[in-house]
Design a protein around this motif. Structure first.
Motif, short mmCIF file in Angstrom:
data_model
loop_
_atom_site.label_atom_id
_atom_site.label_comp_id
_atom_site.label_asym_id
_atom_site.label_seq_id
_atom_site.Cartn_x
_atom_site.Cartn_y
_atom_site.Cartn_z
N ARG A 24 0.86 -1.19 0.00
CA ARG A 24 0.00 0.00 0.00
C ARG A 24 0.89 1.23 0.00
N GLU A 46 0.50 5.72 0.62
CA GLU A 46 -0.39 6.83 0.97
C GLU A 46 0.42 8.06 1.28
N GLU A 100 -2.85 3.90 -8.27
CA GLU A 100 -3.51 4.91 -7.45
C GLU A 100 -5.00 4.58 -7.42
N GLU A 101 -5.70 5.02 -6.38
CA GLU A 101 -7.13 4.73 -6.25
C GLU A 101 -7.95 5.19 -7.44
N ASP A 102 -7.47 6.22 -8.16
CA ASP A 102 -8.19 6.69 -9.34
C ASP A 102 -7.88 5.86 -10.59
N ARG A 136 -2.79 7.83 -3.03
CA ARG A 136 -3.11 6.65 -2.20
C ARG A 136 -3.44 5.49 -3.14
N GLY A 137 -2.98 4.31 -2.76
CA GLY A 137 -3.33 3.15 -3.57
C GLY A 137 -2.61 1.89 -3.14
N GLU A 138 -2.52 0.95 -4.10
CA GLU A 138 -1.94 -0.36 -3.83
C GLU A 138 -0.70 -0.60 -4.68
#
Length: 157
Positions: free
Chosen positions: A41, A43, A77-79, A48-50
């Protein structure tokens, strides 16, 4: 000219697969390790993401005990933005501390003040919201944990 300032960018936590592979007794001295990235992960204030499984670390362990890192993996990224990271750096300490780092078990922790773990990443990503990563210099300060590494990255201003 004044000394550069640092701005916190993100923290990446990596879970590394076991066992690690080792090619010992290299003609250039030392050995080469291979450790696959299992998951992770990241952040920061704007990101933020994996960490996507499948990358890895391939450190050269020199005859003087210094780990010379070469890590490469992808982050999402989360997006949905994909980010490629290549990281190079060094980890070293006294032989006793290095042995403790190598033999970490669940729940163990070696205080990061007892060893040097620094790196210089480069990031590649498409133009857009996160391309600031590919336009700045970063430094990282790492911590060795039983399951992998945690690296805190700072943007050099």
């Amino acid at each position: 000219m004044k000394a550069p300032e640092l701005e916190f960018a993100m923290q990446v936590t990596l879970r590394l697969k076991k066992p690690r592979l080792e090619v010992p007794d290299l003609p250039v001295g030392g050995s080469r390790l291979g450790v696959a990235v299992e998951s992770g992960r990241f952040e920061g204030p704007n990101i933020r993401g994996e960490v996507i499984p499948g990358g890895g670390e391939w450190p050269h362990v020199r005859t003087d005990g210094v780990f010379c890192f070469d890590a490469r993996y992808h982050m999402r990224e989360e997006d949905g933005t994909l980010i490629y990271l290549q990281n190079r750096g060094y980890r070293h300490a006294s032989p006793e501390v290095m042995e403790r780092l190598y033999a970490l078990r669940p729940g163990d922790l070696v205080d990061p003040s007892e060893y040097y773990f620094r790196c210089t990443p480069t990031f590649e990503t498409a133009p857009g919201k996160h391309d600031w990563l590919s336009r700045h210099v970063f430094i990282g300060m790492g911590e060795r944990m039983e399951e992998g590494n945690r690296i805190t990255y700072y943007k050099v201003l």
